[in-house]
Scaffold this active site. Structure first.
Site, mmCIF file in Angstrom:
data_model
loop_
_atom_site.group_PDB
_atom_site.id
_atom_site.type_symbol
_atom_site.label_atom_id
_atom_site.label_comp_id
_atom_site.label_asym_id
_atom_site.label_seq_id
_atom_site.Cartn_x
_atom_site.Cartn_y
_atom_site.Cartn_z
ATOM 1 N N ILE A 34 26.349 18.947 50.816
ATOM 2 C CA ILE A 34 25.132 19.422 50.737
ATOM 3 C C ILE A 34 24.347 19.311 49.482
ATOM 4 C CG2 ILE A 34 25.727 21.251 52.429
ATOM 5 C CD1 ILE A 34 25.676 23.179 50.258
ATOM 6 N N SER A 35 25.036 18.798 48.520
ATOM 7 C CA SER A 35 24.302 18.776 47.145
ATOM 8 C C SER A 35 23.590 17.478 46.965
ATOM 9 C CB SER A 35 25.469 18.852 46.037
ATOM 10 O OG SER A 35 25.101 18.202 44.995
ATOM 11 N N PRO A 36 22.505 17.541 46.703
ATOM 12 C CA PRO A 36 21.457 16.180 46.477
ATOM 13 C C PRO A 36 22.059 15.444 45.312
ATOM 14 C CG PRO A 36 20.172 18.136 46.840
ATOM 15 C CD PRO A 36 21.753 18.735 46.828
#
Ligand SMILES: N[C@@H](CCC(=O)N[C@@H](CS)C(=O)NCC(=O)O)C(=O)O
Length: 219
Positions: free
Chosen positions: A11-13
């Site tokens: 989920i982490s950009p």
């Protein structure tokens, strides 16, 4: 087995920016999931590797590098066959660096300043000023794109991969207004044609958006 290990959560950009870069370079690597919600990034083992307790973290044969922007530049400098993704020409490199620092300090921070309070402290009320930071960041990105297909001109660089991983996630707070920002929309569409884009960025971005959107109230 590869010497390269990427620690992250999809989920982490910034993690997704590293995945896009590893893919663009065709590098084999091991991916180790770090569950931030379970606090794994604050375990003694992880803190020993990255005292700043952030993902992404790269372990390349014992060399520990964190911050996605440092990681993507390192990977290209070390492994790429050409310098296209991170030009050696000083002026071009400075332009790419500027966009990378823009992502690190403005674009991603506009999002992080909203998502971290929500994820870590359950803060769902978002002051309007914080949303304004997101729209201002969209505006800068639109301006940077100008008449060019990529954020620094005619060729794709690591700055596109970092900015796109973030930009594709901003809808968690503020949908991309395609009338106001047509260049961003066209650029994201261009980036989405990269092989394995869905796996490397879209899936995680959609998960991230799904977790935040609808849970936040702007006040
Ligand atoms: N500037 C850093 C930002 C990294 C970052 O903020 N990562 C978040 C996940 S998106 C994180 O690990 N947060 C946990 C923490 O800060 O404790 C980068 O580009 O790598």
């Amino acid at each position: 087995m590869s010497d390269i290990v990427l620690y992250g959560m999809d989920i982490s950009p910034p993690v997704r920016a590293c995945l896009l870069t590893l893919r663009a370079l065709g590098l084999a690597f091991e991916y180790k999931e770090v569950n931030l919600f379970a606090g794994e990034h604050r375990s003694p083992e992880f803190l020993q590797k990255n005292p700043q307790h952030t993902v992404p973290l790269l372990d390349d044969g014992g060399a520990l590098i964190w911050d996605s922007h440092a990681i993507v530049c390192y990977l290209v400098d070390k492994y790429a066959k050409t310098d296209e993704l991170y030009p050696k020409d000083l002026v071009k490199r400075a332009q790419v660096n500027q966009r990378l620092y823009f992502d690190a300090s403005i674009l991603f921070m506009a999002l992080r300043n909203i998502s971290v309070p929500y994820f870590l402290h359950n803060v769902s009320l978002v002051p309007k000023e914080k949303v304004n930071n997101v729209s201002e960041a969209y505006g800068h990105l639109e301006t940077f794109l100008g008449e060019s297909p990529y954020v620094t001109g005619d060729t794709l660089t690591v700055a596109d991969l970092c900015c796109a991983a973030t930009a594709a996630s901003l809808a968690a707070v503020l949908d991309l207004d395609t009338v106001k920002y047509p260049k961003i929309a066209a650029w994201l569409e261009r980036i989405s044609k990269l092989p394995h884009y869905t796996e490397d960025n879209l899936r995680g971005a959609n998960k991230y958006i799904g977790m935040l959107k609808g849970s936040l109230t702007i006040v």
